[in-house]
Design an enzyme around this catalytic site. Structure first.
Site, short mmCIF file in Angstrom:
data_model
loop_
_atom_site.label_atom_id
_atom_site.label_comp_id
_atom_site.label_asym_id
_atom_site.label_seq_id
_atom_site.Cartn_x
_atom_site.Cartn_y
_atom_site.Cartn_z
N GLU A 51 0.86 -1.18 0.00
CA GLU A 51 0.00 0.00 0.00
C GLU A 51 0.90 1.23 0.00
O GLU A 51 2.00 1.21 0.60
CB GLU A 51 -0.85 -0.02 1.28
CG GLU A 51 -1.64 1.23 1.59
CD GLU A 51 -2.26 1.23 2.99
OE1 GLU A 51 -1.67 0.62 3.92
OE2 GLU A 51 -3.36 1.83 3.14
N ASN A 114 -6.89 6.16 -1.71
CA ASN A 114 -5.81 5.25 -1.39
C ASN A 114 -6.02 4.08 -2.35
O ASN A 114 -6.94 3.28 -2.15
CB ASN A 114 -5.93 4.81 0.08
CG ASN A 114 -4.73 3.97 0.53
OD1 ASN A 114 -4.04 3.40 -0.31
ND2 ASN A 114 -4.53 3.90 1.84
N LYS A 131 -9.44 2.12 -1.87
CA LYS A 131 -9.65 1.60 -0.51
C LYS A 131 -10.99 2.03 0.08
O LYS A 131 -11.31 3.24 0.09
CB LYS A 131 -8.51 2.07 0.40
CG LYS A 131 -8.50 1.44 1.80
CD LYS A 131 -7.23 1.88 2.51
CE LYS A 131 -7.12 1.27 3.90
NZ LYS A 131 -5.84 1.68 4.57
N GLU A 150 -6.18 8.81 7.56
CA GLU A 150 -6.72 8.32 6.27
C GLU A 150 -8.13 8.84 6.02
O GLU A 150 -8.49 9.12 4.89
CB GLU A 150 -6.69 6.80 6.23
CG GLU A 150 -5.28 6.23 6.20
CD GLU A 150 -5.25 4.77 5.85
OE1 GLU A 150 -4.84 3.97 6.71
OE2 GLU A 150 -5.65 4.41 4.74
N CYS A 176 -4.92 -3.08 2.99
CA CYS A 176 -4.63 -2.88 4.40
C CYS A 176 -5.80 -3.15 5.36
O CYS A 176 -6.14 -4.29 5.60
CB CYS A 176 -4.06 -1.49 4.62
SG CYS A 176 -3.11 -1.43 6.14
N ASN A 201 0.25 -0.91 5.35
CA ASN A 201 1.19 -0.13 6.17
C ASN A 201 0.57 -0.13 7.57
O ASN A 201 -0.43 0.57 7.79
CB ASN A 201 1.28 1.33 5.72
CG ASN A 201 1.99 1.56 4.40
OD1 ASN A 201 2.58 2.62 4.19
ND2 ASN A 201 1.92 0.64 3.48
N1 ING Z 1 -3.24 0.62 8.69
C1 ING Z 1 -3.70 -0.12 9.80
C2 ING Z 1 -4.30 -1.47 9.44
O1 ING Z 1 -5.51 -1.65 9.34
C3 ING Z 1 -4.99 -0.19 11.87
C4 ING Z 1 -4.59 0.66 10.71
C5 ING Z 1 -4.04 -0.94 12.57
C6 ING Z 1 -6.30 -0.26 12.20
C7 ING Z 1 -4.46 -1.74 13.64
C8 ING Z 1 -6.73 -1.06 13.27
C9 ING Z 1 -5.80 -1.81 13.99
O2 ING Z 1 -3.49 -2.39 9.30
C10 ING Z 1 -3.88 0.94 7.55
N2 ING Z 1 -3.19 1.67 6.64
O3 ING Z 1 -5.03 0.63 7.34
#
Ligand code: ING
Length: 315
Positions: A51, A114, A131, A150, A176, A201
């Site tokens: 991503e 995205n 996304k 985001e 993601c 990411n």
């Molecule tokens: N990053 C993270 C993901 O979903 C996140 C944001 C991390 C949300 C952990 C909830 C828990 O892997 C992106 N870019 O979506």
């Protein structure tokens, strides 16, 4: 039962180590090209990049000047910076998934997504995904160690979850956070996805509440393995990871089989290629038995999934 000819696709996941805010796109594209060459040398015909693979994970930064934000976006694809990657892919006959920030003009308005694209072995874009599940927040959280904007910097994707025929396989895409939502996988599964490609990411630290760091990797792999098994599909997941300007992101790039087993995973948080020759019939027995959707699913009981957004206890 006639023995189906083994359909195989040699695929690669190309993980990226950190991209710092000051890194030039040309330097990043050189890294992508080196990864593509490495994957090709090892026999891969399809390579999945992460991503937002052209820039640092800029949603971590609170930026108020729109021109400054838009420096992280691509106005056209391919463009001067990425054309060498497309040309190399066409020269080697290798297709790829590439995630990047897309600035578009739709019905007279500027939109920002995205985005991930699917490029075939001739360097032609054959699929695009924007996304849908945007995590994080849209207001400034000054107390947080970093932001996750985001919801502020991107519009919700308007392409839906789709699949494309590529190298004699049905390939779906997501990005993601989408992997954490079972709806993503099932909508692709209902379209016959045999491979789901995704980049991610994922920050190591949870800015919303104290959480043991090992859970990031656990939930990441759990999401991939559950999605793969419950939809009998291969999963190719590529991280951008490591410490970007001091902000840690998890690695754990992986190739997961339709059985839910991890067939390969990266060991580093740097640029690293993993490859597997995907047996596209491996999931077929699952689709003919335990996950024969046509025989077992009871959609008359699933209405709430599309009619209710938030959970509501009515008892
Ligand atoms: N990053 C993270 C993901 O979903 C996140 C944001 C991390 C949300 C952990 C909830 C828990 O892997 C992106 N870019 O979506």
């Amino acid at each position: 039962m006639e023995k189906l000819l083994p359909r195989r696709l040699h695929a690669a996941v190309a993980q990226l180590g950190p991209i710092h805010r000051s890194d030039e796109r040309a330097a990043v594209v050189r890294r992508l090209m080196a990864l593509l060459r490495e994957a090709h040398t090892r026999g891969a015909r399809f390579v999945v990049f992460p991503e937002l693979a052209l820039t640092t994970f800029f949603p971590r930064w609170w930026i108020t000047d729109q021109a400054e934000i838009d420096r992280f976006f691509e106005r056209e694809m391919p463009n001067a910076a990425t054309r060498p990657l497309f040309d190399l892919a066409a020269e080697l006959g290798v297709g790829f998934y590439l995630g990047y920030a897309e600035l578009a003009a739709e019905r007279g308005a500027v939109t920002r997504y995205n985005t991930a694209i699917l490029v075939d072995g001739n360097g032609r874009i054959i699929g695009r995904y924007r996304k849908i599940h945007l995590p994080g927040h849209s207001d400034h959280l000054p107390e947080a160690p970093f932001q996750h904007l985001e919801k502020r910097y991107f519009d919700v994707g308007n392409d839906g979850f789709r699949v494309w025929r590529f190298c004699d396989a049905i390939v779906g895409m997501c990005i993601c956070n989408d992997r954490r939502w079972p709806e993503t996988w099932r909508v692709l599964g209902l379209q016959g996805a045999e491979i789901v490609a995704l980049g991610y990411n994922t920050p190591l630290e949870n800015i919303h509440h104290r959480e043991p760091e090992h859970l990031r990797m656990f939930h990441h792999l759990l999401s991939l393995q559950a999605g793969a098994y419950q939809n009998a599909t291969w999963v190719l997941a590529a991280a951008k990871c490591g410490s970007e300007d001091g902000f840690a992101m998890i690695g754990g790039s992986a190739i997961v089989a339709p059985t839910g087993e991890i067939a390969a995973r990266t060991l580093s948080e740097d640029d690293e290629v993993i490859t597997v020759e995907l047996d596209l019939e491996l999931g077929a027995y699952l689709r003919r038995t335990v996950f024969d959707f046509a025989r077992h699913r009871r959609i008359e009981h699933y209405r709430l999934i599309t009619e209710r957004t938030g959970a509501k206890a009515e008892v």
